[in-house]
Design a protein around this motif. Structure first.
Motif, PDB file in Angstrom:
ATOM      1  N   SER A 297      76.741  65.861 -23.399  1.00 45.99           N
ATOM      2  CA  SER A 297      77.742  66.932 -23.321  1.00 45.99           C
ATOM      3  C   SER A 297      77.185  68.194 -22.669  1.00 45.99           C
ATOM      4  O   SER A 297      77.936  68.987 -22.072  1.00 45.99           O
ATOM      5  CB  SER A 297      78.269  67.264 -24.720  1.00 45.99           C
ATOM      6  OG  SER A 297      77.205  67.665 -25.575  1.00 45.99           O
TER       7      SER A 297
ATOM      8  N   TYR B  42      75.203  68.345 -20.085  1.00 46.23           N
ATOM      9  CA  TYR B  42      75.319  68.240 -18.636  1.00 46.23           C
ATOM     10  C   TYR B  42      76.716  68.655 -18.168  1.00 46.23           C
ATOM     11  O   TYR B  42      76.876  69.246 -17.100  1.00 46.23           O
ATOM     12  CB  TYR B  42      75.019  66.814 -18.173  1.00 46.23           C
ATOM     13  CG  TYR B  42      73.577  66.396 -18.347  1.00 46.23           C
ATOM     14  CD1 TYR B  42      72.555  67.034 -17.639  1.00 46.23           C
ATOM     15  CD2 TYR B  42      73.228  65.358 -19.214  1.00 46.23           C
ATOM     16  CE1 TYR B  42      71.236  66.653 -17.797  1.00 46.23           C
ATOM     17  CE2 TYR B  42      71.908  64.969 -19.367  1.00 46.23           C
ATOM     18  CZ  TYR B  42      70.916  65.618 -18.665  1.00 46.23           C
ATOM     19  OH  TYR B  42      69.607  65.243 -18.824  1.00 46.23           O
ATOM     20  N   LYS B  43      77.709  68.347 -18.974  1.00 47.17           N
ATOM     21  CA  LYS B  43      79.073  68.761 -18.634  1.00 47.17           C
ATOM     22  C   LYS B  43      79.208  70.281 -18.722  1.00 47.17           C
ATOM     23  O   LYS B  43      79.854  70.911 -17.890  1.00 47.17           O
ATOM     24  CB  LYS B  43      80.074  68.087 -19.579  1.00 47.17           C
ATOM     25  CG  LYS B  43      80.121  66.570 -19.441  1.00 47.17           C
ATOM     26  CD  LYS B  43      81.079  65.946 -20.448  1.00 47.17           C
ATOM     27  CE  LYS B  43      81.081  64.427 -20.335  1.00 47.17           C
ATOM     28  NZ  LYS B  43      81.968  63.797 -21.359  1.00 47.17           N
TER      29      LYS B  43
ATOM     30  N   LYS C 234      77.925  72.332 -15.680  1.00 47.39           N
ATOM     31  CA  LYS C 234      78.771  72.399 -14.489  1.00 47.39           C
ATOM     32  C   LYS C 234      79.627  73.666 -14.447  1.00 47.39           C
ATOM     33  O   LYS C 234      80.187  74.011 -13.410  1.00 47.39           O
ATOM     34  CB  LYS C 234      79.653  71.158 -14.409  1.00 47.39           C
ATOM     35  CG  LYS C 234      78.854  69.875 -14.167  1.00 47.39           C
ATOM     36  CD  LYS C 234      79.749  68.640 -14.131  1.00 47.39           C
ATOM     37  CE  LYS C 234      78.920  67.379 -13.898  1.00 47.39           C
ATOM     38  NZ  LYS C 234      79.748  66.153 -13.916  1.00 47.39           N
TER      39      LYS C 234
END
Length: 300
Positions: A141, A143-144, A147
Motif C-alpha cells: 500500500s 507504493y500506492k 504515487k
C-alpha cells in the motif's frame, strides 16, 4: 562443492576510526593505503581516524574511504583463505568494489571512479534540498501512496520488508506521515542527497566521460547488476552503460538475492565496515552467512 557469493556494502556503513587497525598492523594493507593516497591526493588517515570526525559524513570523503576499506578487506581475506567466490554483488557504491575485485578495472581505476563519483554526488546534493528515508515493515500500500508525490522515488529495494525512498525533503515529510498511518516504521537517513533517483541526473554527462575514458575488462567472476538484478554482460560498453545508469536508478537488491538463490548459493560473505547486507537475506533461509570486517580479518 560449496557455492559462495561475496557482497560489498555501500555508503552509510562508514565509522570514525575505520582502516586504522589494518594499516598499522598489516604491510599489505598499508601498501594499498599508500597507493590510495598517491592516486586520490586525499589524506585518508585524517579522514578516517584523525581528530576531526565529521569528514566521513561527507559523500565526497566517505565513498573513497569505503571502497579502500572493502578492497583491502577482500584482498587480505582472499590471500588468507584462497577461496574463489562463484558470484559477486555490491550494494550501490559497493558495486564498484565488486567490479574491481572481479578484474573489470584496476584498484587505481577504482579509486579514480570512486573519488569522482563522490565529488559529483556531493555537488549534486548541494544543489537540491533532498534526503532519503528507509521504510521498515514495508507494505504494498505504501507504493500506492508514493504515487501521490511527484518528487519521491524508490532508491533501494533492499528486502521484502525494507525499501528506501529518495526525494524532495518537504514531500518526503508529507509522505512519512502517510507511512506512519500504515503502521510501518520509517527512519530518516542522515544524508543530504536523493541518491539513486532523477535528482542525480545532473552528474551523468561528467560521470559518463570519466567511465568512458577507462578501459574495462570482462569480469572473471560473475557480478550481479544493481540496475537489472541480473548478471553483468561480458561486454565493455554494456558494463559501462549499466554502471552509469546505476547512480540514477533504484538498487534492485531483492531481485539480486532472488536470482542468486536460484543459483543455489550455499554461503554469503559480506565485506564492509558494518554488517548490513546479510540482514536483507530471507530470515527463513538456511544459507550460511559470514561477515568480514577490520577486527576479525586481523585474526585470520
Amino acid at each position: 562443492m560449496e557455492k559462495t557469493m561475496c557482497l560489498f556494502t555501500g555508503q552509510g556503513s562508514q565509522y570514525p576510526g575505520m582502516l586504522q587497525t589494518m594499516i598499522t598492523r598489516c604491510g599489505d594493507a598499508k601498501k594499498y593505503f599508500q597507493i590510495a593516497f598517491k592516486v586520490t591526493n586525499m589524506d585518508l588517515a585524517n579522514i578516517c581516524f584523525g581528530n576531526k570526525t565529521d569528514f566521513l559524513q561527507s559523500t565526497r570523503y566517505s565513498q573513497i574511504a569505503i571502497v579502500v576499506y572493502e578492497y583491502i578487506l577482500y584482498k587480505l581475506w582472499s590471500k588468507n583463505n584462497k577461496i574463489h567466490p562463484n558470484y559477486l554483488a555490491g550494494h550501490s557504491l559497493g558495486e564498484l568494489v565488486a567490479l574491481a575485485v572481479s578484474g573489470t578495472f584496476s584498484f587505481k581505476d577504482l579509486l579514480v571512479i570512486a573519488k569522482k563519483r563522490g565529488e559529483l554526488m556531493q555537488k549534486c546534493s548541494d544543489n537540491y534540498d533532498c534526503s532519503m528515508l528507509a521504510v521498515l515493515n514495508m507494505k504494498s500500500s505504501i507504493y500506492k501512496l508514493q504515487k501521490k508525490y511527484s518528487n519521491v522515488y524508490v532508491a533501494n529495494y533492499n528486502s521484502t520488508l525494507q525499501t528506501v525512498f529518495s526525494g524532495n525533503k518537504s514531500e518526503l515529510l508529507a509522505f512519512s506521515k502517510d507511512i506512519i498511518k500504515e503502521n510501518s516504521i520509517l527512519i530518516l537517513l542522515n544524508v543530504t542527497g536523493a541518491f539513486h533517483s532523477p535528482y542525480m541526473n545532473d552528474i551523468i554527462p561528467e560521470y559518463r566521460d570519466l567511465i568512458n575514458s577507462i578501459h574495462f575488462n570482462q569480469p572473471h567472476i560473475p557480478i550481479y547488476s544493481n540496475v537489472t538484478g541480473g548478471i553483468y554482460p561480458q561486454n565493455e560498453d554494456a558494463i559501462k552503460e549499466l554502471l552509469i545508469k546505476q547512480v540514477t536508478s533504484p538498487v534492485k537488491w531483492t531481485t539480486i538475492i532472488d536470482n542468486a538463490n536460484s543459483n543455489s548459493i550455499d554461503k554469503y560473505i559480506e565485506f564492509g565496515p558494518k554488517k548490513t547486507l546479510l540482514r536483507f537475506l530471507p530470515t527463513t533461509s538456511n544459507i550460511k552467512r559470514e561477515f568480514i570486517f577490520e577486527k576479525n580479518i586481523m585474526l585470520m
